[in-house]
Enzyme design. Structure first.
Site, PDB file in Angstrom:
ATOM      1  N   ASP A  37      68.535  32.111  90.303  1.00 48.35           N
ATOM      2  CA  ASP A  37      70.064  31.810  90.042  1.00 48.35           C
ATOM      3  C   ASP A  37      70.273  30.577  90.465  1.00 48.35           C
ATOM      4  O   ASP A  37      69.852  30.076  91.481  1.00 48.35           O
ATOM      5  CB  ASP A  37      70.816  32.980  90.696  1.00 48.35           C
ATOM      6  CG  ASP A  37      72.280  32.972  90.311  1.00 48.35           C
ATOM      7  OD1 ASP A  37      72.524  32.506  88.872  1.00 48.35           O
ATOM      8  OD2 ASP A  37      73.105  33.524  90.779  1.00 48.35           O
ATOM      9  N   HIS A  54      68.398  24.305  83.903  1.00 45.14           N
ATOM     10  CA  HIS A  54      67.276  25.439  83.321  1.00 45.14           C
ATOM     11  C   HIS A  54      66.038  24.629  83.278  1.00 45.14           C
ATOM     12  O   HIS A  54      64.924  24.923  83.526  1.00 45.14           O
ATOM     13  CB  HIS A  54      67.522  25.670  81.897  1.00 45.14           C
ATOM     14  CG  HIS A  54      68.868  26.784  82.007  1.00 45.14           C
ATOM     15  ND1 HIS A  54      69.204  27.504  83.286  1.00 45.14           N
ATOM     16  CD2 HIS A  54      69.899  26.668  81.225  1.00 45.14           C
ATOM     17  CE1 HIS A  54      70.521  28.231  82.753  1.00 45.14           C
ATOM     18  NE2 HIS A  54      70.976  27.610  81.670  1.00 45.14           N
ATOM     19  N   LEU A 148      46.714  36.958  88.829  1.00 41.57           N
ATOM     20  CA  LEU A 148      48.029  37.267  89.005  1.00 41.57           C
ATOM     21  C   LEU A 148      48.592  37.894  87.771  1.00 41.57           C
ATOM     22  O   LEU A 148      48.303  37.140  86.811  1.00 41.57           O
ATOM     23  CB  LEU A 148      48.793  35.947  89.368  1.00 41.57           C
ATOM     24  CG  LEU A 148      50.464  36.279  89.539  1.00 41.57           C
ATOM     25  CD1 LEU A 148      50.938  36.726  90.586  1.00 41.57           C
ATOM     26  CD2 LEU A 148      50.897  34.676  89.691  1.00 41.57           C
TER      27      LEU A 148
HETATM   28  C1  FPP Z   1      70.290  31.250  86.084  1.00 40.22           C
HETATM   29  O1  FPP Z   1      71.018  30.261  86.667  1.00 40.22           O
HETATM   30  C2  FPP Z   1      69.203  31.165  85.449  1.00 40.22           C
HETATM   31  C3  FPP Z   1      69.088  31.736  84.095  1.00 40.22           C
HETATM   32  C4  FPP Z   1      70.051  32.533  83.582  1.00 40.22           C
HETATM   33  C5  FPP Z   1      67.916  31.284  83.354  1.00 40.22           C
HETATM   34  C6  FPP Z   1      66.667  30.972  84.118  1.00 40.22           C
HETATM   35  C7  FPP Z   1      65.776  30.424  83.273  1.00 40.22           C
HETATM   36  C8  FPP Z   1      64.724  29.339  83.737  1.00 40.22           C
HETATM   37  C9  FPP Z   1      64.495  29.074  84.973  1.00 40.22           C
HETATM   38  C10 FPP Z   1      64.101  28.699  82.585  1.00 40.22           C
HETATM   39  C11 FPP Z   1      63.249  29.356  81.436  1.00 40.22           C
HETATM   40  C12 FPP Z   1      62.154  30.176  82.170  1.00 40.22           C
HETATM   41  C13 FPP Z   1      61.128  30.264  81.825  1.00 40.22           C
HETATM   42  C14 FPP Z   1      60.316  31.414  82.400  1.00 40.22           C
HETATM   43  C15 FPP Z   1      60.401  29.478  80.925  1.00 40.22           C
HETATM   44  P1  FPP Z   1      72.516  30.132  85.978  1.00 40.22           P
HETATM   45  O2  FPP Z   1      72.621  29.714  84.688  1.00 40.22           O
HETATM   46  O3  FPP Z   1      73.273  31.714  86.044  1.00 40.22           O
HETATM   47  O4  FPP Z   1      73.326  29.203  87.036  1.00 40.22           O
HETATM   48  P2  FPP Z   1      74.630  29.338  87.680  1.00 40.22           P
HETATM   49  O5  FPP Z   1      74.803  30.785  88.299  1.00 40.22           O
HETATM   50  O6  FPP Z   1      74.919  28.396  88.833  1.00 40.22           O
HETATM   51  O7  FPP Z   1      75.715  29.247  86.388  1.00 40.22           O
END
Ligand code: FPP
Length: 275
Positions: A37, A54, A148
């Protein structure tokens, strides 16, 4: 098992030493689950767009996957896209899908070389065709790997998982193949999307929120929690080691007393009070 020299790895001697110290200090969790997050807030703090967060988050995925493999963690489950994330602006959703496809194209071969098996949980049928194809190919390519298991929770929610399990069990009852009185914890676990995987030992949440956010609701019953204020794009191996050190100091009792020592002291205190 394949020889593990992680390709693209620039592991320093200092890092190897840190890992050895951690392994000597106590148990390495068999299964780590992570709520990644804070990508959006990280990007905002840099004056950048959310998608940039991201993208840098993918670098954290790579670093954490690699260090988990090196440490001997057997299962790593990452909450990459929740059922609720479909409600984000379509531009962000499209950006995330594209990022998933490009990351898989770039990393699938590397996962395979490093003996890492890719898996997914969630409603894959909701994903665009290109995404599904890329995922299926990477899963197929890495299916026999043993070092893994990297499981991406995609279009996943804990309530969805439990609902699906309940439906399957209800069908067994309806078809006359199951006596409802025989339904127990184990049977429910066996019908979840994680049936083949042990429950997480450690769950990590980045960005300082104290929530489970509909992640592995059933499976987290006795997982140890580690919450850090660090945003996901900044969460790298040194902080993973910190989380594992914290885990190693926990006294996991699973609702029971841990040692005969505890039992003795409990019963003596209890009976002394009574007498
Ligand atoms: C949360 O941060 C993160 C996500 C909803 C997406 C996670 C995705 C990645 C790390 C990239 C893609 C993954 C792979 C496995 C290739 P948020 O957007 O909710 O952040 P915020 O709470 O600060 O708005």
């Amino acid at each position: 098992m394949k020889e593990l020299t992680l390709t693209n790895s620039l592991q320093t001697d200092k890092d190897k030493q840190k890992q050895e110290t951690l392994k000597d200090a106590g148990e390495i969790p068999l299964h780590i689950a992570i709520i990644m997050d804070g990508n959006g807030r990280w990007a905002k703090s840099k004056g950048s767009i959310r998608l940039h967060g991201h993208k840098v988050g993918v670098d954290s995925v790579r670093d954490i996957t690699e260090s988990c493999a090196q440490l001997g963690v057997k299962y790593l489950t990452l909450y990459a896209f929740s059922t609720e994330n479909w409600g984000r602006p379509s531009k962000e959703v499209r950006g995330l899908m594209k990022l998933l496809v490009s990351s898989l194209r770039k990393e699938a071969e590397n996962l395979n070389k490093n003996d890492i098996r890719l898996a997914t949980i969630g409603q894959m049928d909701r994903f665009p065709k290109e995404c599904k194809k890329e995922l299926q190919e990477a899963i197929e390519l890495t299916r026999d790997n043993e070092r893994l298991e990297l499981c991406l929770a995609l279009s996943y929610s804990g309530r969805w998982d439990i609902t699906e399990a309940v439906k399957k069990i209800a069908h067994h009852v309806k078809d006359g193949r199951l006596d409802p009185d025989l339904i127990n914890d184990q049977m429910i676990s066996d019908h979840l999307s994680t049936a083949s995987v042990p429950d997480p030992d450690l769950i990590i949440r980045t960005s300082g929120e104290y929530r489970i956010s509909n992640f592995l609701l059933w499976q987290l019953a006795y997982s140890e929690l580690y919450i850090t204020k660090t945003y996901w794009p900044d969460f790298r191996r040194d902080e993973l080691y910190e989380a594992i050190r914290s885990y190693q100091q926990r006294d996991r009792r699973f609702g029971k007393l841990n040692s005969t020592e505890d039992e003795k002291s409990f019963s003596s205190r209890f009976f002394n009070k009574k007498s």
